[in-house]
Design a protein around this motif. Structure first.
Motif, PDB file in Angstrom:
ATOM      1  N   ASN A   1     -12.148  -1.010   4.404  1.00 34.09           N
ATOM      2  CA  ASN A   1     -11.459  -0.985   5.707  1.00 34.09           C
ATOM      3  C   ASN A   1     -12.365  -1.584   6.786  1.00 34.09           C
ATOM      4  O   ASN A   1     -12.863  -0.892   7.685  1.00 34.09           O
TER       5      ASN A   1
ATOM      6  N   ASP B   1      -3.298   1.965  -4.170  1.00 31.83           N
ATOM      7  CA  ASP B   1      -4.371   2.153  -3.184  1.00 31.83           C
ATOM      8  C   ASP B   1      -5.143   0.844  -2.998  1.00 31.83           C
ATOM      9  O   ASP B   1      -4.838  -0.172  -3.650  1.00 31.83           O
ATOM     10  N   SER B   2      -6.144   0.886  -2.147  1.00 30.78           N
ATOM     11  CA  SER B   2      -6.876  -0.349  -1.823  1.00 30.78           C
ATOM     12  C   SER B   2      -7.538  -0.949  -3.054  1.00 30.78           C
ATOM     13  O   SER B   2      -7.597  -2.171  -3.188  1.00 30.78           O
TER      14      SER B   2
ATOM     15  N   THR C   1      -5.688   7.621  -2.504  1.00 30.45           N
ATOM     16  CA  THR C   1      -4.236   7.828  -2.585  1.00 30.45           C
ATOM     17  C   THR C   1      -3.728   7.650  -4.018  1.00 30.45           C
ATOM     18  O   THR C   1      -2.803   8.347  -4.438  1.00 30.45           O
TER      19      THR C   1
ATOM     20  N   SER D   1     -12.016   4.075  -1.347  1.00 33.45           N
ATOM     21  CA  SER D   1     -12.138   5.527  -1.533  1.00 33.45           C
ATOM     22  C   SER D   1     -12.073   5.867  -3.023  1.00 33.45           C
ATOM     23  O   SER D   1     -12.603   6.882  -3.450  1.00 33.45           O
TER      24      SER D   1
ATOM     25  N   HIS E   1       0.845  -1.198   0.000  1.00 33.72           N
ATOM     26  CA  HIS E   1       0.000   0.000   0.000  1.00 33.72           C
ATOM     27  C   HIS E   1       0.882   1.251   0.000  1.00 33.72           C
ATOM     28  O   HIS E   1       2.027   1.230   0.459  1.00 33.72           O
TER      29      HIS E   1
ATOM     30  N   TYR F   1       0.995   3.625   1.846  1.00 36.02           N
ATOM     31  CA  TYR F   1       1.413   4.122   3.161  1.00 36.02           C
ATOM     32  C   TYR F   1       2.580   3.317   3.753  1.00 36.02           C
ATOM     33  O   TYR F   1       2.998   3.582   4.873  1.00 36.02           O
TER      34      TYR F   1
ATOM     35  N   GLU G   1     -11.148  10.491   3.949  1.00 37.58           N
ATOM     36  CA  GLU G   1     -11.303  10.121   5.362  1.00 37.58           C
ATOM     37  C   GLU G   1     -11.115  11.337   6.267  1.00 37.58           C
ATOM     38  O   GLU G   1     -11.342  11.256   7.474  1.00 37.58           O
TER      39      GLU G   1
ATOM     40  N   HIS H   1      -7.396  13.329   1.584  1.00 38.64           N
ATOM     41  CA  HIS H   1      -8.088  12.036   1.495  1.00 38.64           C
ATOM     42  C   HIS H   1      -9.520  12.208   2.014  1.00 38.64           C
ATOM     43  O   HIS H   1      -9.740  12.969   2.964  1.00 38.64           O
TER      44      HIS H   1
HETATM   45  P1  13P Z   1      -6.754   4.328  -0.235  1.00 35.61           P
HETATM   46  O1  13P Z   1      -7.596   3.234  -0.754  1.00 35.61           O
HETATM   47  O2  13P Z   1      -7.145   5.684  -0.785  1.00 35.61           O
HETATM   48  O3  13P Z   1      -5.292   4.070  -0.490  1.00 35.61           O
HETATM   49  O4  13P Z   1      -6.966   4.462   1.333  1.00 35.61           O
HETATM   50  C1  13P Z   1      -6.685   3.409   2.213  1.00 35.61           C
HETATM   51  C2  13P Z   1      -6.599   3.837   3.606  1.00 35.61           C
HETATM   52  O5  13P Z   1      -6.464   3.055   4.505  1.00 35.61           O
HETATM   53  C3  13P Z   1      -6.697   5.257   3.884  1.00 35.61           C
HETATM   54  O6  13P Z   1      -6.444   5.502   5.234  1.00 35.61           O
END
Ligand code: 13P
Ligand code: SF4
Length: 332
Positions: free
Chosen positions: A137, A63-64, A238, A152, A47, A49, A223, A221
């Protein structure tokens, strides 16, 4: 501020939050990891992050949504998932016959924690007309209780595709859910969960940094809270941050998301400068769960092929349908 025109060797600090490690040590570990990858016919998915040195050895960083799409189509025998637990679980659900391993089994997520399956089931029982849209998530048990999953990157599209005659229940992120409602005009019942990292940014801290860099667009983001989103030039996943920053004529951009993202942006947009958005208290924009993974733990898990994800057959089967529905709607 990070000068991204400098080259950043593996192991160099990301967003000024991580001390540099001897490059020779990082190089030796990275070589070991690549050898293990060949030996086991493994694919490393990471990922955005993850720490920079993990991103640098991965086959795919994203991203996810991108990670789920990669997991759905991989031909590798072993999937090494460098992210948090629910992401590796998703890869296992899509590949029940494969070995899915992760560097640290305890890498959780505050959003996942906020939504226990039993509580969701109890809420669903209050309204048989609920159509449950679960942000990825969340646990496999929560996915198994849901009609469709979203990330997202595709949440707007997924909500737009939801049946018009159903009452939408969006779990577990109230901020992403509120943003999607703004985008689609579709009312939804929102679960009261949030990401403990993204709610740290405040209207005040963002206003201050915007005043210091008046020409730098703010990318946030979904979130983040509404007070922050309303100050942003772009609100996106992301992965879309990469596209936005690449296409933007701006040379400086303020980034309101987890610190690992800056490493990815530096790689993809050389010559641009990325300013990590400060919170009210500090610049501590790291997800402690994402940062549980290290290059050493990655090497160790690939050497022992564990810890490996295991899920009950019933959950594997029931959680797969809403993920596949998401992938199908995303591809339209
Ligand atoms: P993304 O899918 O945008 O990478 O977000 C994942 C996530 O855990 C954001 O905190
Ligand atoms: Fe979960 Fe937030 Fe960490 Fe993303 S950044 S994995 S939402 S705790």
């Amino acid at each position: 501020m990070i000068d991204v025109s400098e080259t950043h060797p593996a192991g160099s600090p990301v967003a000024g939050v991580r001390p540099a490690r001897p490059p020779a040590h990082v190089d030796a570990l990275s070589r070991e990891i690549l050898e293990l990858k060949r030996k086991h016919n493994a694919v490393i998915l990471a990922h955005n992050y993850q720490v920079g040195e993990i991103q640098d050895v991965a086959d795919y960083v994203g991203d996810s949504l991108g990670l789920s799409q990669q997991a759905a189509r991989t031909g590798a025998d072993v999937i090494v998932f460098c992210g948090v637990h629910f992401m590796a679980e998703t890869a296992k659900i899509l590949n029940p016959g494969k070995r899915v391993i992760l560097p640290d089994m305890d890498a959780g997520c505050s959003l996942e924690e906020s939504c226990p399956a039993a509580k969701l089931r109890a809420l669903q029982e209050t309204n048989p007309n609920f159509y449950t849209i679960a942000y990825i998530n969340c646990s496999a048990e929560v996915k198994a209780l849901s009609d469709v999953i979203c990330t997202s990157g595709n949440a707007v599209k997924i909500v737009q595709a939801a049946p018009k005659d159903r009452d939408l229940l969006f779990v577990p992120d109230e901020n992403l859910g509120a943003w999607v409602m703004e985008q689609t005009g579709r009312p939804m019942r929102l679960w009261k969960g949030n990401c403990y990292v993204h709610v740290e940014w405040t209207h005040e801290s963002i206003t201050r940094i915007r005043r210091e860099h008046p020409d730098a667009p703010l990318v946030a983001h979904p979130e983040c809270t509404r007070a922050v989103r309303m100050l942003a030039d772009e609100v996106c996943s992301t992965e879309r941050m990469v596209t936005y920053c690449r296409n933007s004529p701006a040379t400086h951009l303020i980034i309101a998301t987890e610190a690992g993202m800056l490493h990815r942006l530096q790689r993809e947009c050389p010559g641009k400068q990325f300013i990590p958005a400060p919170t009210s208290h500090c610049r501590c924009n790291e997800c402690r769960f994402m940062k549980m993974n290290t290059l050493e733990k990655l090497r160790d898990c690939m050497a022992s092929l564990g810890p490996a994800l295991e899920l009950p057959q019933e959950i594997l089967t029931r959680a797969r349908a809403p993920i596949e529905r998401m992938l199908e709607i995303s591809a339209r």
